[in-house]
Write a protein that holds these residues in place. Structure first.
Motif, short mmCIF file in Angstrom:
data_model
loop_
_atom_site.label_atom_id
_atom_site.label_comp_id
_atom_site.label_asym_id
_atom_site.label_seq_id
_atom_site.Cartn_x
_atom_site.Cartn_y
_atom_site.Cartn_z
N THR A 127 -6.18 -3.08 -6.35
CA THR A 127 -4.88 -3.72 -6.54
C THR A 127 -4.43 -4.41 -5.27
OG1 THR A 127 -4.36 -1.92 -8.09
CG2 THR A 127 -2.55 -3.36 -7.42
N GLY A 128 -4.64 -3.77 -4.13
CA GLY A 128 -4.27 -4.39 -2.87
C GLY A 128 -5.03 -5.67 -2.61
N HIS B 293 -6.34 8.81 0.96
CA HIS B 293 -6.27 7.48 1.58
C HIS B 293 -6.71 7.54 3.04
CE1 HIS B 293 -5.03 3.37 2.05
NE2 HIS B 293 -4.22 3.69 3.04
N VAL C 87 0.84 -1.20 0.00
CA VAL C 87 0.00 0.00 0.00
C VAL C 87 0.87 1.25 0.00
CG1 VAL C 87 -1.76 1.32 1.23
CG2 VAL C 87 -1.91 -1.18 1.14
N THR D 277 -6.16 1.84 -5.70
CA THR D 277 -5.37 1.35 -4.57
C THR D 277 -6.06 0.15 -3.93
OG1 THR D 277 -4.42 3.52 -4.09
CG2 THR D 277 -4.49 1.95 -2.27
N SER D 278 -7.35 0.28 -3.68
CA SER D 278 -8.10 -0.77 -3.01
C SER D 278 -8.15 -2.05 -3.85
CB SER D 278 -9.52 -0.30 -2.72
OG SER D 278 -9.52 0.82 -1.86
N THR E 18 0.65 0.59 -4.29
CA THR E 18 -0.74 0.76 -4.72
C THR E 18 -1.31 2.14 -4.40
OG1 THR E 18 -1.74 -0.12 -2.68
CG2 THR E 18 -1.12 -1.71 -4.38
N ASN E 19 -0.72 2.86 -3.45
CA ASN E 19 -1.15 4.24 -3.23
C ASN E 19 -0.34 5.24 -4.06
OD1 ASN E 19 -0.75 6.90 -1.20
ND2 ASN E 19 -2.85 6.28 -1.59
N ASP F 213 -7.76 6.26 -4.73
CA ASP F 213 -7.94 5.21 -3.73
C ASP F 213 -8.73 4.01 -4.23
OD1 ASP F 213 -6.91 5.29 -0.85
OD2 ASP F 213 -8.82 4.25 -0.66
#
Length: 731
Positions: free
Chosen positions: A244-245, A164, A133, A241-242, A137-138, A238
């Motif tokens: 991919t994480g 985030h 993260v 980000t979410s 990803t962020n 975000d």
């Protein structure tokens, strides 16, 4: 059951199971949580509400609360245009941003996306550990989004962090307060950049927005642009980000799927839609009823808030069989993770591009990564947004890049191939040889690849290549006429003849031939097509192999003579009317080489039997399968022979175009409206829904209700046509 609350600890722990329980016992209901609202759980209800802007409003005015209108509970935040506006007010802003986020526009951003992703991985790859993260990803979605918009690099971390924090911090916490302060800074910087670009435009998205004119020829107001740009930042950062994480955590827990993606990088394009379905970053949104109505038999009064959970719709077994399974080759293109209707996410293509690039970097450069489960930190609630605050991982250290980033392959643009030969190889199987319409060579491919045919009706079908990869002058596929199908194979059989041109995409390979000392090939029915190309290749290499080919009857088994010529006595034909259903466990157990790679392609039952047999024998890791992945269960059945030519008048553009019987409406319209919004091109997602101003639309989508079809006020132009001589559209 306990009272419904999508922010409860139970829902946060298992949102899929939580919604499933309510779907079974009370699919639509009312709760007192968060001031009271109506909740839904079924795909059909969620889709209907999201598309019905006349009855269910997205605006703050309708809620009567000075807070974010599209989530429950409402909270503080900048007003978000256009998703907190209803049509027609939202339309001008959609028209403003759509041209910046078309597939072609996103393709131009891919080198920049690859550069940012490679740079992020370079920063930690030598250490052998990272927080995905914090380190990937962020920062990557933030850098891409803010670079594209035109913000200087010194702003990237200052803007990404607060966004985030808003999602990852518990409400009322000190971190949440820092996030709110960061949003105030973001608003100030957006205003400064708008003014700078109006005074001195540059080659960036903010310049395009700041200098654009509305329908009346006036510049857009600064407040409106602040809202639009704020939404683009929040949506671009975000949510990706979410997603991919969540996928990195899933692949760490499911190494066999990670292996498939490493071996079959082309599979990531299809798998992306399945990951979006399974791990929707935006879990739910909300609307406000502006008139008395009902949802699924439950009365809803004007002024009531209604929850529309994308996560519940994406796991509705009525639409997605066995929704709890993540199937990399599932056709999940009708998922609602990007929404549906007028507020469908305009940045869907950019989100996919960023996600694929980050995943490709990890699979290529950190293939043995392992997430440290004890260190995982999720969002405090998954009611609105689900994601991760920390994903610690370890991996074998690797070298920094040598200046050339590892780049994810972009989905290929459509092109045309012309049929040079159409040959009936059995009563129901038609073999097509295709060559470039303008001459030249075909794209390179390897055994296991498929070609996507884009049929004149709007249908899209994939067929395995069964020719010779060494022959760059042509491609060959074989099409089985599915007598109980929805018409795609019948359309090919009816239209395909020498000289006919089809739009195609690919080749793409989800079923690659791995290096091995020996092979066992199991083919069933039309599943022989990729196997034929593989046998040709291993025979050329001089590798050891065996082929087992089953079918209903000997006469129904396509390419049996060609396969026999290649394999000789290493081919075993098993027609069911002569030998019965083959015992795959016995076939596998009799295989002489215990280390052989096993390839299986055929009907679902055959693949399931092969998987079960390999499990019993302890050789599942050696099995490679390809399923017939076409999922046309929601496709509208029609006879393409009824296609006619018609004129389409584009009211706002002022042009009238001719749509031939063998071309799709959307292809013709795109020539005049290059910024056209579209996505699935199968009539599933609703992104291309267009107002009809005149004429009789012929509906071939799976989105509109019977009442909407009869009214004829809108249509999905990716698959729809016209049953009159002229169609007028609001474009």
């Amino acid at each position: 059951m306990t009272p419904f609350d999508h922010h409860s600890a139970e829902c946060t722990a298992d949102p899929v199971g939580y919604y499933a329980a309510y779907r079974e016992h009370c699919p639509v209901g009312r709760t007192d949580a968060h001031g009271g609202f109506v909740y839904t759980t079924r795909y059909a209800d969620v889709s209907r509400i999201a598309r019905d802007d006349d009855t269910f409003s997205s605006s703050r005015e309708a809620t009567g609360v000075d807070g974010v209108a599209i989530v429950i509970p409402s909270g503080p935040g900048l007003e978000q245009y256009p998703i907190e506006l209803d049509p027609p007010r939202a339309t001008g802003y959609r028209d403003l941003i759509n041209p910046l986020l078309t597939p072609a526009a996103v393709d131009r951003l891919r080198p920049m996306i690859a550069r940012h992703a490679a740079r992020a991985v370079d920063a930690f790859i030598e250490h052998g550990s990272a927080d995905f993260v914090r380190d990937l990803t962020n920062p990557v979605p933030a850098a891409v989004t803010l670079d594209w918009l035109g913000f200087p690099e010194e702003d990237w971390a200052k803007l990404a962090g607060p966004i985030h924090d808003i999602f990852a911090a518990p409400a009322g916490s000190e971190r949440a307060m820092r996030g709110a302060q960061g949003l105030a800074y973001m608003e100030r910087r957006i205003r400064e950049l708008i003014r700078d670009r109006r005074a001195e435009p540059a080659q960036d998205a903010v310049s395009a927005l700041a200098t654009a004119r509305d329908a009346g020829g006036e510049p857009f107001a600064e407040d409106g642009l602040v809202s639009v740009i704020g939404l683009l930042i929040a949506g671009g950062v975000d949510t990706t980000t979410s997603l991919t994480g969540s996928v990195l955590v899933h692949l760490s827990r499911n190494p066999e799927q990670r292996r498939r993606l490493i071996e079959s990088p082309d599979l990531l394009e299809r798998a992306t839609e399945e990951f979006l379905r399974a791990f929707a970053p935006s879990q739910s949104m909300a609307r406000t009823a502006v008139a008395d109505t009902e949802v699924g038999g439950c009365p809803v009064a004007a002024g009531e808030r209604v929850l529309i959970p994308w996560v519940a719709a994406n796991h509705d077994p009525a639409v997605f069989p066995e929704p709890g399974e993540v199937r990399l080759d599932r056709d999940a293109s009708r998922h609602l993770s990007f929404g549906i209707g007028s507020h469908r996410c305009a940045g869907a293509h950019l989100a996919r591009a960023m996600f694929r690039e980050m995943i490709t970097q990890v699979l290529t450069r950190l293939p043995d990564f392992q997430v440290l489960e004890d260190g995982l930190v999720g969002y405090p609630t998954s009611g609105n947004q689900k994601g991760w605050d920390a994903i610690p991982a370890v991996f074998t250290p690797g070298p920094r890049g040598a200046g050339a980033p590892v780049t994810a392959v972009a989905p290929g643009a459509p092109y045309e191939l012309t049929v040079t030969r159409a040959e009936a190889v059995t009563e129901d199987v038609l073999a097509l040889t295709l060559a470039p319409a303008g001459g030249g060579e075909t794209p390179a491919w390897e055994p296991g690849a498929h070609l996507e045919l884009r049929l004149p009706s709007g249908r899209v079908r994939q067929y395995s290549l069964c020719g010779d990869p060494a022959d760059a002058s042509r491609l060959r596929v074989a099409v089985l006429r599915e007598r109980e199908g929805r018409g795609g194979s019948a359309e090919v059989h009816a239209l395909a003849r020498e000289g006919v041109t089809f739009g195609v995409r690919g080749p793409r390979n989800h079923f690659p031939l791995v290096d091995a000392d020996s092979y066992l090939f199991l083919a069933g029915g039309i599943g022989v097509t990729p196997i034929l190309a593989m046998v040709r290749e291993v025979a050329r290499r001089g590798a050891d192999f065996q082929v087992v080919y089953g079918g209903r009857t000997r006469a129904s088994m396509a390419f049996r003579d060609e396969l026999a010529e290649l394999a000789g006595d290493r081919l075993r034909l098993l027609p069911q009317d002569e030998t019965g259903v083959p015992d795959l466990k016995a076939v596998l157990a009799a295989q002489a080489d215990p280390d052989a790679a096993v390839y299986c392609c055929g009907p679902t039952a055959m693949i399931a039997a092969a998987e079960a047999a390999c499990d019993e024998l302890g050789i599942r890791s050696r099995l490679h399968v390809e399923r017939f992945t076409g999922d046309d269960s929601l496709e509208v059945a029609f006879d393409p022979a009824g296609n006619t030519e018609f004129d389409v008048h584009l009211a706002r553009t002022g042009r009238t175009l001719r749509v031939p019987a063998d071309r799709r409406l959307i292809e013709v319209v795109q020539e005049a409206v290059p910024g056209l919004a579209y996505d699935c091109e199968k009539g599933y997602c609703g992104a291309c829904e267009t107002r009809v101003l005149g004429g009789e639309p012929e509906h071939r989508d799976s989105v509109l209700t019977d009442e909407e079809r009869a009214a004829g006020r809108t249509m999905m132009i990716c698959v729809g046509r016209c049953s009159s001589s002229r169609l007028a559209l609001d474009l």
